[in-house]
Structure formats: structure tokens, C-alpha cells
Write a protein that holds these residues in place. Sequence first.
Motif: not given
Lengths: 328, 289
Positions: A56, A58, A294, A297, B89, B94, B97-98, B100-102, B104
Motif C-alpha cells: 500500500v 499512501f 471503508t 473494504v 478483517f 483478510q 492491506m485492507r 490499512l485502507a479501512f 485510512f
Amino acid sequence: MRTLPFLFGCLALGAIAFVLGRALGNDYLFFAGYTVLQYIVLATGWNILGGYTGYVNFGSAAFFAIGAYTSVVLQKSGSLPLPVMVGIGGLAAGLVGLAMGYLTLRLRGAFFAIATLALAVVMQTIVVNWNYVGGSRGAYILRPAAIDIAGFTLPYIQYLFATMAILAAIGVSAARAIERSRLGFGLAAIRDDEAAAEACGVPTLKLKLVATTLSGALMGMAGAPLPYYIGYLQPSSAFGLDYAINAIAMPMIGGTTSWAGPVIGAVLLGTLQQLATVTISSVANLLIVGLLLTGFVMVAPNGILGLVQKFRPGRIALRRHPLFRGQQ
Amino acid sequence: MTTELLINAVIAGVLLGGFYAALTVGISLSFGILDIVNIAHPAFIILGAYIAYLLNSSLGLDPILASIVTLPLFFGLGALVYQVYHLSFERRGQDPMRGLAFFFGLLIIIEVVLILAFGVDYRYVQTAYRDITLHYGFVDLPMRMLVPFAVALALVAILILFLSRSFTGRMIMAVSQDAVALKLLAADPVRIKRTAFALSIATASVAGALLIVIQPVEPSIGREYIGRIFAICVLGGLQSLPGMLVGAMLLGVIESITATFYGPSWAPAVSFGLLLFALAFRPAGLFGR
């Protein structure tokens, strides 16, 4: 389909959009379309590292801004045609990506993600303190009203749109070619299990460096024409949060494992944000993207592509097979 | 003259470092010990700052006192966030990475909601000690920095004692080492992790109050702190709170010296540069094995 026919297909699609836009005679369409295309390039670039390899990033805004500020520097030190600037911007961002990858890619994924966050701030601090490109005050770029190409006189925004359309076609075709190449399979192996890939003889560090460089270069190229698009570039807009979050949200929402995901995400979210900017406010934009990211994911981890595959009839039997159970 | 300037810069840096430790202690808990990469932590800190601001401007409450009153609120919020994270997660296995996106996405949501609610103006608080500065010879000690420093040290000390002495604290340390072994001892790792994560968010309440005592706050400044607090966490060696405290002081002093001699606009680049190099050459931290 082979890569070249696919590329020509994309270019034809861009040409149709361009001709349609001209026929409608509304310059706003070109402004809005440019933004969507720019997001396609940005999201595709991000996905080469984030989606294919599973690292990832950012700091997309940093790569985007490196492209934009390379154009500012080039424009101040002499005049070059826009496509050349795009190329140099991509080169600069690619090199930063390579250096960054070399420093951090030997670490776990989370460390890489945090390092990219830090990179964005380092880059922004350097630009803010760099007077040649305007520092924190920003830099004005005089956008020509029109440009002559082979006897045609094009309004500049249409020229920008065409450049970005060609870039998007090349970027998407390249991502698609990578996905089906030896490189792409190597990257997928890294994403699934890096230790196992290494043990099978996949040169993981080398492949990751290639991915970081390509990804950075594409994101830099997406940003290179930005100064001409907005006319006045300041650090806070080049390093804007919109780019950082959209570059992640678009592939995640579209689906990260294929070239089509970022394109779907960019077209959907890009259009949605254009509508929201006009009808609500640009702050609400970010809220919408944040909520969608959110939500997706959590509920649909493989994005829209994942949802489509899930409901495609032929796949169900396979999914029920004991070997595949629990891998969703 | 330069020596005096240097000594003052070092002292200011140590005070700043203490404050940084309060910002980082939550990340040390969630990222260092639980391995949950909560990059939204700075956003929770800003949320804490705004709640302290609200209580200060409406009731005239001291911001630090206000933050202690709202601790249970943040604890509950943290438990809730962990529950959602766990269900979506961790339990499904999971890839991180997901997650992390959550976080973010969560960061963006908190920031934008704060912008919509309060606008982008800088907010500040009134305290009894804001304008007092102690002088010892040529050394200046502004109370604006000294009070947060003391509170931060107390916060870190309490957490160190809690983790090493109390039963729950020891279970938290155990879950970071081997969750399966903990299960065999009939303890529920999920419940312990939830408690620990809730605790980490609770510290954001206090850290936010300290932040708004030190400087005026607007919703997006949280991002400036992301790199800093992760840099400190990594520098100190992920799992060690005393190491984190030393890392925080080190970063504070380096930043303060940079700001004094080269101008404050360079300070963030120094800390982030330090993070990049720490990650590249010493990812186990200064005190790691």
C-alpha cells in the motif's frame, strides 16, 4: 486480445470521446473529463504496486506532485512541448519511486506504507522551502489560450484532454500487459505469499523495485500536466488529500487484481465527485470517498470486480469446492 | 550566545519530546504491541483536541481535566472500532492491506466530519497557565509546554506500570507474543485485544488535550503527526514503552535544534527523514535486538 489492438481500442475510445465533446461544444465537459482521465492514470499507477504486488502506497500525492513540480521547473527554465514534460515528470517520479523502494521494500508491508506517508511530508516540506518553484506561495503558469497542431487550432483544455486521454490509454494498456506477463505473475506471487515466492526463485526485491518505479512513473505522469490545468500551483493543491485518498479508493472500490478495477473505480468515483462538487461541496466529496472506501473494504473486499465474479454463475460450483472454501 | 541558544533548544526539545510521547503511546499499544496499523490514530487525537476545546469554551473546564472526563467515551469508541475491525478483517483472515485502507478511510472520515462541524479555522483553548513562563538564568520554561510534559510523563508512567504489574496488562503483553498460547490458558485473546485497543484510543483523548494546550488546532494537522508518531514508535523499538519515550525525546530535541538554527519550516522534513532512515537501516529500533 493482444496488447497493441487493445491500445488502439483505448485510443479509439478516447478519440470518440474527444469528437463527441467537440460536437457538444461545451468546454466544461473537457475540464471534467480531464479530471476523470487523470484519476484513471493515477489509480492505474497506484494499482501496479498496491493491487498487483500488495504494497500500500499512501504517498501517491507525492509522486503526483513530483510530476507537477517537474513541469513547473521545466516551464521556468525553458519551453518544452507538453508530452516531453510529461515524460520527464514520469522519469523523475519513477526515480524517486525506485529510491524509495530501495530504502524500504525489504521491510514488512506496514512499514512500507508508513514510509510512503512520511515521503509525502518530506517532499511537501522540500517544495514549500524551495523558492525557485514558488515555495509556499505557489507558482503561476501561463496557460496558452490555444495551440496549433498540424494546422489545427485547438483550445488548450482540449489539448490537455487529448494528452491525458492518450496517457490513460497507454497506462491502462501497460497495466494490462504487465498483468499477463511474467512480471505480473511474479508480482501476484509476491502478493499472495512473499516468502513462498522467494523460495520458488522469484526475484522478489527486483520485481518489487520494477513495480515501484513503474507505479511512481505513471502517477508522476498523471500529475505533470496539472500546472497547465489549474494555472496556479501551490503545494497544498499539488499534495492534496484528494489525490492520496482517490489513488487508493478507486482501485479498492473497483477491484485491485485486474486492470479494469482502477478504471471502473476512477470513472465511477471521478464522475461522482464531479457531480458532488457541482451540487454539494468539494469537502463533501472526500467524505463520500472515505465512506465508500471503508464500506467497500469491509463488505466487498475485492471491489466491484469481486462482486461481479461472485455472482457469475459458472464460478459458484468452484467456490463451493472444499479446497476453495474459506479463501474468499 | 550560541551555547545558550543550544541549551534552550535542547530543553525545549525535551519538553516537546515528552508531549510526542503522549501522542505516540497509543500507537505503541495498537501498532507496536497488537500489530494493528492504526494510521487513524492522529485523527482520534484531533477529535480529542476538539472535544477538549468544546468543553473548555462552553463550560470553562481545563482542557486536560476535560480530557480525563471524556476518557471513558474514547475507551468505548476504541472498543467499537476494534470490534468492527475484528469482525471485518481479523476474523476473516483478510490481508492486512485492507485493514490499512479501512483505517485510512476512517482518518479521512473523522477529518472531514470535523471540517464540516467546525470549519478549517484554528481553535485554541484558555488555560490559567497559558501565558506564564518560568525563567532560570537564561533558561526559559513556558508553562504551556511544561504542563503537557508533566501530564505526558505521568500518562506513559501509568501505562508502563499497568502493562508490567496488572493482570490485564500482562495479558496484553502476552497476547502480542502468542495469542494461541493465551487461548490454551482459557483467556480470550479477542477480548484482551479489544481492551488494549480501547486503551490506545483512550490515550488519544489526553494527547488531544495536550495538543490543543500547546498549539492551536485545525482538523487536518493530524496528518503532520502521522509520520512523527510512527517514527518515534519505530525508533524506540516497537514493543517497548521506555524505548518509545527515549525515541520521542530524541526526535523532540533534533526537531527543536533544527527549528532554532534552520527555521521551523524544515522541522517536519527532519523527523520524516529520520523515520525513513530508521526504517531503512534499523527497523528493529534503537534498542531492538
